[in-house]
Motif scaffolding. Structure first.
Motif, PDB file in Angstrom:
ATOM      1  N   GLY A  27      -8.953  -7.591  12.964  1.00 10.31           N
ATOM      2  CA  GLY A  27      -7.506  -7.044  13.456  1.00 10.31           C
ATOM      3  C   GLY A  27      -7.459  -7.127  15.243  1.00 10.31           C
ATOM      4  O   GLY A  27      -8.284  -7.864  15.822  1.00 10.31           O
ATOM      5  N   THR A  28      -6.568  -6.268  15.648  1.00  7.46           N
ATOM      6  CA  THR A  28      -6.342  -6.319  17.152  1.00  7.46           C
ATOM      7  C   THR A  28      -7.055  -4.825  17.798  1.00  7.46           C
ATOM      8  O   THR A  28      -6.836  -3.974  17.105  1.00  7.46           O
ATOM      9  N   TRP A  29      -7.506  -5.318  18.919  1.00  9.83           N
ATOM     10  CA  TRP A  29      -8.214  -4.104  19.767  1.00  9.83           C
ATOM     11  C   TRP A  29      -7.780  -4.402  21.317  1.00  9.83           C
ATOM     12  O   TRP A  29      -7.758  -5.329  21.741  1.00  9.83           O
ATOM     13  N   ILE A  30      -7.330  -3.086  21.710  1.00 12.56           N
ATOM     14  CA  ILE A  30      -6.950  -3.152  23.011  1.00 12.56           C
ATOM     15  C   ILE A  30      -7.663  -2.464  23.852  1.00 12.56           C
ATOM     16  O   ILE A  30      -8.204  -1.377  23.607  1.00 12.56           O
ATOM     17  N   ASN A  31      -7.707  -2.575  25.442  1.00 13.30           N
ATOM     18  CA  ASN A  31      -8.416  -2.037  26.228  1.00 13.30           C
ATOM     19  C   ASN A  31      -7.734  -0.709  26.624  1.00 13.30           C
ATOM     20  O   ASN A  31      -7.007  -0.737  27.555  1.00 13.30           O
ATOM     21  N   GLN A  32      -7.904   0.326  26.136  1.00 12.89           N
ATOM     22  CA  GLN A  32      -7.228   1.628  26.219  1.00 12.89           C
ATOM     23  C   GLN A  32      -7.666   2.248  27.265  1.00 12.89           C
ATOM     24  O   GLN A  32      -6.690   3.072  28.162  1.00 12.89           O
ATOM     25  N   ALA A  33      -8.816   1.845  27.869  1.00 15.34           N
ATOM     26  CA  ALA A  33      -9.486   2.619  29.226  1.00 15.34           C
ATOM     27  C   ALA A  33      -8.586   2.139  30.322  1.00 15.34           C
ATOM     28  O   ALA A  33      -8.011   2.927  31.188  1.00 15.34           O
ATOM     29  N   HIS A 118     -14.993  -1.228  26.160  1.00  8.13           N
ATOM     30  CA  HIS A 118     -14.628  -0.581  24.754  1.00  8.13           C
ATOM     31  C   HIS A 118     -13.129  -0.754  24.707  1.00  8.13           C
ATOM     32  O   HIS A 118     -12.142  -0.480  25.453  1.00  8.13           O
ATOM     33  N   PHE A 119     -12.790  -0.962  23.469  1.00  2.86           N
ATOM     34  CA  PHE A 119     -11.429  -1.395  22.770  1.00  2.86           C
ATOM     35  C   PHE A 119     -11.253  -0.452  21.571  1.00  2.86           C
ATOM     36  O   PHE A 119     -11.923   0.138  20.957  1.00  2.86           O
ATOM     37  N   ARG A 120      -9.932  -0.089  21.542  1.00  5.69           N
ATOM     38  CA  ARG A 120      -9.381   0.817  20.347  1.00  5.69           C
ATOM     39  C   ARG A 120      -8.175   0.032  19.731  1.00  5.69           C
ATOM     40  O   ARG A 120      -7.590  -0.906  20.122  1.00  5.69           O
ATOM     41  N   SER A 121      -7.915   0.400  18.353  1.00  4.53           N
ATOM     42  CA  SER A 121      -7.143  -0.189  17.727  1.00  4.53           C
ATOM     43  C   SER A 121      -5.708   0.447  18.225  1.00  4.53           C
ATOM     44  O   SER A 121      -5.463   1.467  18.552  1.00  4.53           O
ATOM     45  N   PRO A 122      -4.684  -0.427  18.338  1.00  5.08           N
ATOM     46  CA  PRO A 122      -3.280  -0.134  18.984  1.00  5.08           C
ATOM     47  C   PRO A 122      -2.718   0.942  18.089  1.00  5.08           C
ATOM     48  O   PRO A 122      -2.708   1.081  16.891  1.00  5.08           O
ATOM     49  N   LYS A 123      -2.060   1.847  18.974  1.00  8.80           N
ATOM     50  CA  LYS A 123      -1.139   2.969  17.902  1.00  8.80           C
ATOM     51  C   LYS A 123      -0.124   2.286  17.050  1.00  8.80           C
ATOM     52  O   LYS A 123       0.309   2.752  16.085  1.00  8.80           O
ATOM     53  N   GLU A 124       0.487   1.191  17.313  1.00 13.17           N
ATOM     54  CA  GLU A 124       1.653   0.342  17.002  1.00 13.17           C
ATOM     55  C   GLU A 124       1.084  -1.018  16.618  1.00 13.17           C
ATOM     56  O   GLU A 124       0.481  -1.731  17.317  1.00 13.17           O
ATOM     57  N   ALA A 125       1.510  -1.574  15.467  1.00 18.38           N
ATOM     58  CA  ALA A 125       1.151  -2.963  14.892  1.00 18.38           C
ATOM     59  C   ALA A 125       1.969  -3.854  15.810  1.00 18.38           C
ATOM     60  O   ALA A 125       3.124  -3.445  15.816  1.00 18.38           O
TER      61      ALA A 125
END
Length: 245
Positions: A27-33, A118-125
């Motif tokens: 899936g997709t992972w974004i740089n939330q930091a 560090h990356f997290r899954s986005p809140k919205e697809a």
């Protein structure tokens, strides 16, 4: 009772560990930091540089492919190994990255070319058919420019302005689209200054902006370079001052 409780606690801990290790990296992972740092309302490029260079990962283990976006370029790699919860992604030119799932995060191991990220899954697809990098961009636009703004100085003074995550803008005279400069040529041209592209009906120009908390200043971009040189954009006349409501 104590033995039973201890056993149940041990089972819970083991099952929790197992669930983390079994989490799919697909899936997709974004740089939330980087997004959180930008959301503080300061210099955008500094926030991205502090937590970059990669801003988004897209992983497809079934196809054996992974892509990384830095906001300008897209690096396409092949998943060379996928064992013990670790992915090794090989890129053209003998470069590689190691990725690991830790809890709810995708962690990119530090290397000679960059720090641990560090990356997290986005809140919205992302929208169907969206290009890689879209999820990060939309989340960043929401955090950095989301909400209602008011023009306090300049054409349209008193009007409400809204920057939407899809890159559309309403209420800013003469413009209906915008794009923040994240990296690449536009960043090289504006140097230490933040810049954005503003347009209407697919015709527009770069602008220099300064964000200070709830205030956003927009300046005409003046090119100090010669005709044969790469543009060297600097702030010219102030065109608008916006304040966040």
């Amino acid at each position: 009772m104590r033995v039973a409780f201890a056993l149940s606690l041990l089972v819970a801990l083991l099952s929790g560990c197992a669930s983390h290790s079994d989490k799919s990296p697909d899936g997709t992972w974004i740089n939330q930091a980087a997004i959180d740092a930008a959301g503080q309302g300061g210099n955008l490029r500094q926030a991205l540089l502090a937590y970059g260079p990669n801003l988004e990962w897209n992983i497809n283990t079934k196809a054996g492919q992974a892509t990384a976006s830095n906001g300008f370029e897209l690096s396409e790699g092949k998943i060379a190994s996928n064992a013990d919860g670790k992915l090794r992604v090989d890129f053209y030119g003998n470069a590689s990255d190691e990725l690991t799932i830790k809890g709810d995060e995708l962690v990119q191991r530090a290397s000679d070319t960059g720090p641990e990220q560090h990356f997290r899954s986005p809140k919205e697809a992302p929208p169907a058919g969206a290009q890689p990098g879209t999820s990060f961009e939309r989340a960043l636009y929401t955090a950095y420019l989301g909400g209602k703004w008011t023009i306090v100085n300049g054409e349209g003074q008193g009007s409400a302005v809204e920057f939407l995550p899809d890159g559309s803008v309403s209420g800013l005279p003469g413009n209906d689209r915008y794009a923040l400069c994240l990296a690449g040529d536009c960043a090289a041209m504006s140097g230490e200054y933040d810049s954005m592209w503003l347009e209407k009906n697919e015709r527009g120009n770069p602008w220099i902006f300064v964000r200070n908390g709830k205030q956003l200043e927009l300046f005409q971009a003046v090119n100090n370079a010669q005709a044969t040189e790469m543009p060297d954009l600097r702030p010219g006349e102030q065109r608008w001052v916006l304040e966040k409501n």
